[in-house]
Design a protein around this motif. Sequence first.
Motif, PDB file in Angstrom:
ATOM      1  N   GLY A  11       0.825  -1.212   0.000  1.00 59.25           N
ATOM      2  CA  GLY A  11       0.000   0.000   0.000  1.00 59.25           C
ATOM      3  C   GLY A  11       0.851   1.250   0.000  1.00 59.25           C
ATOM      4  N   PHE A  12       1.918   1.232   0.802  1.00 56.32           N
ATOM      5  CA  PHE A  12       2.815   2.383   0.857  1.00 56.32           C
ATOM      6  C   PHE A  12       3.501   2.603  -0.492  1.00 56.32           C
ATOM      7  N   SER A  13       3.893   1.530  -1.163  1.00 60.61           N
ATOM      8  CA  SER A  13       4.567   1.637  -2.462  1.00 60.61           C
ATOM      9  C   SER A  13       3.657   2.272  -3.500  1.00 60.61           C
ATOM     10  N   ILE A  14       2.391   1.824  -3.522  1.00 62.60           N
ATOM     11  CA  ILE A  14       1.430   2.392  -4.476  1.00 62.60           C
ATOM     12  C   ILE A  14       1.218   3.879  -4.200  1.00 62.60           C
ATOM     13  N   PHE A  15       1.058   4.200  -2.916  1.00 61.11           N
ATOM     14  CA  PHE A  15       0.867   5.599  -2.531  1.00 61.11           C
ATOM     15  C   PHE A  15       2.082   6.441  -2.924  1.00 61.11           C
ATOM     16  N   THR A  16       3.274   5.949  -2.656  1.00 55.87           N
ATOM     17  CA  THR A  16       4.497   6.703  -2.932  1.00 55.87           C
ATOM     18  C   THR A  16       4.706   6.893  -4.427  1.00 55.87           C
ATOM     19  N   ILE A  17       4.416   5.852  -5.212  1.00 53.31           N
ATOM     20  CA  ILE A  17       4.560   5.966  -6.670  1.00 53.31           C
ATOM     21  C   ILE A  17       3.634   7.064  -7.198  1.00 53.31           C
ATOM     22  N   GLY A  18       2.380   7.078  -6.717  1.00 53.23           N
ATOM     23  CA  GLY A  18       1.441   8.122  -7.141  1.00 53.23           C
ATOM     24  C   GLY A  18       1.933   9.506  -6.774  1.00 53.23           C
ATOM     25  N   LEU A  19       2.501   9.623  -5.572  1.00 51.96           N
ATOM     26  CA  LEU A  19       3.009  10.917  -5.109  1.00 51.96           C
ATOM     27  C   LEU A  19       4.213  11.358  -5.939  1.00 51.96           C
ATOM     28  N   ASN A  62      -1.729  15.733  -5.345  1.00 47.79           N
ATOM     29  CA  ASN A  62      -1.244  17.109  -5.464  1.00 47.79           C
ATOM     30  C   ASN A  62      -1.504  17.917  -4.203  1.00 47.79           C
ATOM     31  N   GLU A  63      -2.644  17.680  -3.586  1.00 49.66           N
ATOM     32  CA  GLU A  63      -2.947  18.417  -2.358  1.00 49.66           C
ATOM     33  C   GLU A  63      -1.949  18.062  -1.255  1.00 49.66           C
ATOM     34  N   ILE A  64      -1.587  16.771  -1.153  1.00 48.66           N
ATOM     35  CA  ILE A  64      -0.596  16.349  -0.148  1.00 48.66           C
ATOM     36  C   ILE A  64       0.761  16.979  -0.438  1.00 48.66           C
ATOM     37  N   LEU A  65       1.149  17.019  -1.710  1.00 54.07           N
ATOM     38  CA  LEU A  65       2.440  17.615  -2.084  1.00 54.07           C
ATOM     39  C   LEU A  65       2.481  19.102  -1.754  1.00 54.07           C
ATOM     40  N   LEU A  66       1.388  19.794  -1.994  1.00 54.96           N
ATOM     41  CA  LEU A  66       1.360  21.234  -1.728  1.00 54.96           C
ATOM     42  C   LEU A  66       1.320  21.551  -0.238  1.00 54.96           C
ATOM     43  N   LYS A  67       0.857  20.590   0.564  1.00 52.48           N
ATOM     44  CA  LYS A  67       0.785  20.814   2.013  1.00 52.48           C
ATOM     45  C   LYS A  67       2.067  20.400   2.738  1.00 52.48           C
ATOM     46  N   LYS A  68       3.069  19.996   1.979  1.00 47.71           N
ATOM     47  CA  LYS A  68       4.365  19.646   2.563  1.00 47.71           C
ATOM     48  C   LYS A  68       4.963  20.858   3.254  1.00 47.71           C
ATOM     49  N   ASP A  69       5.388  20.692   4.496  1.00 51.69           N
ATOM     50  CA  ASP A  69       5.978  21.748   5.326  1.00 51.69           C
ATOM     51  C   ASP A  69       4.966  22.810   5.756  1.00 51.69           C
ATOM     52  N   ILE A  70       3.718  22.678   5.313  1.00 54.60           N
ATOM     53  CA  ILE A  70       2.685  23.632   5.707  1.00 54.60           C
ATOM     54  C   ILE A  70       1.694  22.966   6.652  1.00 54.60           C
ATOM     55  N   VAL A  71       1.241  21.779   6.267  1.00 50.98           N
ATOM     56  CA  VAL A  71       0.343  20.986   7.103  1.00 50.98           C
ATOM     57  C   VAL A  71       1.029  19.707   7.557  1.00 50.98           C
ATOM     58  N   HIS A  89       2.070  15.410  12.011  1.00 49.54           N
ATOM     59  CA  HIS A  89       3.204  14.540  11.683  1.00 49.54           C
ATOM     60  C   HIS A  89       2.621  13.178  11.313  1.00 49.54           C
ATOM     61  N   ASN A  90       2.449  12.958  10.018  1.00 47.01           N
ATOM     62  CA  ASN A  90       1.880  11.718   9.513  1.00 47.01           C
ATOM     63  C   ASN A  90       3.015  10.835   9.004  1.00 47.01           C
ATOM     64  N   PRO A  91       3.379   9.757   9.725  1.00 44.04           N
ATOM     65  CA  PRO A  91       4.522   8.922   9.327  1.00 44.04           C
ATOM     66  C   PRO A  91       4.430   8.409   7.897  1.00 44.04           C
ATOM     67  N   PHE A  92       3.254   7.999   7.481  1.00 43.56           N
ATOM     68  CA  PHE A  92       3.057   7.461   6.134  1.00 43.56           C
ATOM     69  C   PHE A  92       3.464   8.487   5.083  1.00 43.56           C
ATOM     70  N   ILE A  93       2.998   9.734   5.276  1.00 41.54           N
ATOM     71  CA  ILE A  93       3.291  10.802   4.317  1.00 41.54           C
ATOM     72  C   ILE A  93       4.742  11.254   4.438  1.00 41.54           C
ATOM     73  N   SER A  94       5.259  11.320   5.660  1.00 43.70           N
ATOM     74  CA  SER A  94       6.638  11.766   5.868  1.00 43.70           C
ATOM     75  C   SER A  94       7.641  10.862   5.155  1.00 43.70           C
ATOM     76  N   ILE A  95       7.420   9.536   5.203  1.00 34.80           N
ATOM     77  CA  ILE A  95       8.322   8.604   4.513  1.00 34.80           C
ATOM     78  C   ILE A  95       8.198   8.795   2.998  1.00 34.80           C
ATOM     79  N   ALA A  96       6.977   8.946   2.517  1.00 31.33           N
ATOM     80  CA  ALA A  96       6.768   9.106   1.068  1.00 31.33           C
ATOM     81  C   ALA A  96       7.456  10.368   0.550  1.00 31.33           C
ATOM     82  N   TYR A  97       7.482  11.433   1.378  1.00 32.45           N
ATOM     83  CA  TYR A  97       8.150  12.668   0.962  1.00 32.45           C
ATOM     84  C   TYR A  97       9.636  12.428   0.655  1.00 32.45           C
ATOM     85  N   LEU A  98      10.253  11.438   1.314  1.00 32.39           N
ATOM     86  CA  LEU A  98      11.682  11.166   1.106  1.00 32.39           C
ATOM     87  C   LEU A  98      11.989  10.790  -0.337  1.00 32.39           C
ATOM     88  N   PHE A  99      10.998  10.234  -1.031  1.00 30.83           N
ATOM     89  CA  PHE A  99      11.204   9.786  -2.406  1.00 30.83           C
ATOM     90  C   PHE A  99      10.850  10.869  -3.423  1.00 30.83           C
TER      91      PHE A  99
END
Length: 830
Positions: free
Chosen positions: A208-216, A254-263, A290-300
Motif C-alpha cells: 500500500g505504501f509503495s502504491i501511494f508513494t509511486i502516485g506521489l 497534489n494536495e498532499i504535495l502542496l501541504k508539505k511543510d505547511i500541514v 506529523h503523519n509517518p506514512f506521508i513523511s516517509i513518502a516525501y523522502l522519495f
Amino acid sequence: MKYKTEISNYYQKPGVQPSLVVTIFSTIFLIGALTFKKLSFYEFEPIGVISLIIEFLYGTIISFSILKNRNKYVHLIPFLMLNWLIGCFSLNVFIPVFQDLPIWVYVTTFVFCFTNFILYQDFIETPRTFLIYFVNGISFWIIFYFALYLIPLTPFSFIGILALGMGFYGLVPGIILIIHLLTVIIYLPKNRIYFLSFSAGFCLVLMGFSIFTIGLVVENNKIIETAKINSFNSNEDLPRYISVSQNLKPNFFNEILLKKDIVYFNKNDFFSFDGFNSLSNQQFNETKVHNPFISIAYLFCEDSGLTNDDKISILKSNFDKRLETEEQLWNGEDVFTKAIKEDVKLYPNTRLAYTEITMDIACDEKARGNKEAIYSFQLPEGSVATSLSLWVNGIERKGVLTTKEKAKKAYKQIVGVEYRDPSLMQWKEGNKVVVRVFPVTKEMPRTFKCGFTTPLKIEDNILKYQSLSIKGPNISNAETISRIQTIGNAPIETSKDFDLEKGFFINQSKGLDEWEATLALPKINSQKFIWKDKVYDVQNIQRTVIPFSPSEIILDLNDNWTTKQIEAFINLNQNNLFVFVNGKKTQINAENFKAIQLDFEDYHYSLLPFYKLAKNTLIITKSGTFSANFEELEDSNYLKKIKTSTKERNIKVINISTNINPFWQTVKEQKYVDYFQCSLNKSLDLIKKHQFPLYKTDERCINIEPAQISIHETPKTATSKTNGPDHIYRMYAFGKVLEEQVKIQNDSLASNQYVELAKDANIVTPISSLIVLETDEDYAKNGIEKNVNTLGNASINNDGSVPEPHEWLLIVIGISALYFYYRKNKKQLA
C-alpha cells in the motif's frame, strides 16, 4: 474453555497484576496529558510527569527482574514494551520530538502492543490466532518508523540516560525493534501459518505504501517538469508559481504535495534532525500533523522548488482553500455549527430573492478558551450581502455599514486586544462573502444572522433560485431547517422535498444540502421602489446587437476545449485567428491546430495578457471552474497592467461554457471587457454576421444579466408609489459600486464617492463591510457612525415599504402628540 483457563493462568503469573495496574494508570495519565495539550490546558500538562515517573520505576524494576530471572518473568516483556512506549508518548508531550501525531498512530502503536500478548505467549492459541499475527505484521511497521526517526537523536539519548534516565526513551523504539525482530526470526518460522500471516500483514502495508508513494512521486515529477519547462518562458508580469498552477490538476496526491511543510511534517533525512518548517508570509489555518506514512513518502520526492507561499497560493486557486488562508486572530479548532436556519423569500415579479441564514455556533465540551469562527458564503452571480446580526447577551445587535478599512481595524482592535464581542462581514472576489464571529466558547455559544439579495436566474424560460454554498466549522452535522415563501404564491418546484406547513414550504435535514427551486417566468409589470426622492424601476433588460468586426480573434484554449470545437472556428477561414502559446501570440490554422492543442492538454486555465491585445479584439473562451483571482495577483505587474491598459481596448469576450472561473468572473463584474455567454453555434453565427450582443445601459441604469432585468433610476413624481421590495435599490447600488471600481484605480478605496451609496443601501462591497460591536461606545471609539437615514439591514419580514424622510417626521410628530395628550389626561385624572 481452554482459552479462558489459559488467560486465567496468565493473570496469576508473577508481576502480571501489578503490571496491569501500572499500565491502566499510566495510560489514563497519558490520555489526560494529550487531552490537556489539545485543549491548551497547559497548566495541567504536568500530569504526564506522573506517567513518566511510574513508567521509569516500573521499567527499571521489570527490566532487572527479567535480566536476573528470565524464565520467571519473560512473560512480562509485552507489558514492558507497552509501558516503554507509553513513556515515549508521555515525554513527547513536553519535548515534542515527534511533533503532533494523528490519533491513528497512537491506535496502531497500541494495537501492536496488544497483539504481542498473544505472539509472546506461545501457549495461548485459538482457531483465529493467525489473524492476530496478521494484525501484528500490519502494525509492526510503525515501530520501524519510530526507530528510524530517532536515529539522529541516539547519541543524545545515551547522554540523556544520565538525566533521570529520560534519554532512555529515545532508544526504546530501537530496542523494541531488535527484540521483536529476533522473536519473529527465531520463533515464527517454526509455525508456517503464523509466519505467513505476519509476513502478509507486513507486506500488505509495504505494498500500500509503495502504491501511494509511486502516485506521489509521479505527480511531484509533473510539477517539477512543468516548472522546468516554463522557466524558459520568462514572464516577469506574473508570479512564478502561476505556470505550475495552470498545469496542475487538483487531485488527492497534489494536495498532499502542496501541504508539505505547511500541514504535513517533512523529514528530509532520517540521519539528521530538523523541525517543522512552515515559514511563509501567508497564514494557513489547518492543524499541523506529523503523519509517518506521508513523511516517509516525501523522502522519495524531489524538492519541487516551490516556496511555502507559492504552495499556499496554488491551494487557494486550484483547491478552493481560500477560507483556510483567511487571517485568523484566534484558533478556531473545536468550533462546530450546531443549527442552521435557512429562510428564503422569492420575489418573482422583480426576479429577485432574499436569503436569510441564521447560524447557531458552539464549542466541543473539551474546548477551552476563546475561539474565532470564520464562515465563507459562495453566492450566485450578481448577489450582494445586505444584513448582519450578532446576538450579544441574548439581544440581537444589527450590523453597521462602514468602510472596509474602518471595519477591519475595529475588528482587529476588539478581537486582538480587548477580547470582546464583534462580528465582521467582508466582500471577497468571486462572489464570496466572509463572516467572522468572536468569541465562541463552550460556556457561551453564539448566534449570528446574515442576509443576501440574489437575482433569480433565467434558464429555459423559467426562474431558478440556487441555494448558497457555505463553508465553515463542521457544518455537516448541523440541524437544518429550510423555509421558502413566495410573494404572489406562484407554484414552486424544488430539488429537495419541502412540506407545506402553515402556509410555508418547510424542510428539515442534517447539514446544508445544495438545492434549487424553479417557478414560471412572470412578466415584468413595472416593480418600483422609492427612496429619497428617486424611483428605482425594474424593467426587462434591453439587449441590442451591434456591428462588430474584430481586428483579431483569440482562442483562449485550455483542457476544456474539444478538437471539434477548435475545428469549428478553424473552418470559419478567418486569417486573424490566434492563440497564445507560452505567452506568445501564434496564428492557428488547419495545418497546426492539432499540434497546438497538444500544448493545452494539461492547461486548466489561462490569464490572457489583455494589455498586449489589439483594439477591438474578440476572445473566445471556454471557462472551467477554478483559477487564480485578482487577490492572488494583487502585487503582480500583470494585474497592474490589466487595470490600467484594458478598458480602452474595447475587448469583447464570448464564453461558450456554462461555467465561469473566479478570474473571468471578476473581469466581467468589473467590466474590463464586454462579456457574453452563449453556445458554440451561436458564437459562430455572431462571428459570421460580424455582430456582438450588448446590453443597453446608461449612467442611471444597472443591468442584472442572470435575471435579465435592468434597474433604472428616475426622479420621483407625485404619482410614484412603491410596489416592490427594497432589494431593488440595494441591487442598483451594488451595481454602481462595482462599476466605480474600474473607474478609480488608486489605493484609497475610502475616497470612492460610492462609499456613501453603499452605506445608504447597507450593502457589503469591495469598499464597505458590515460590523457588529458590543456597545454603542465601541462604534464611537472606532470612528464608525451608526446607520442614520439609510435602508439599514435587510429583513425577511420587510417587503420594502420604508417611510420617506418627511414621513418619518410625521411619525415622530404623531407619537409626540400622543405622548403629550396622554400626559395631559393623566394630570387631569389625578
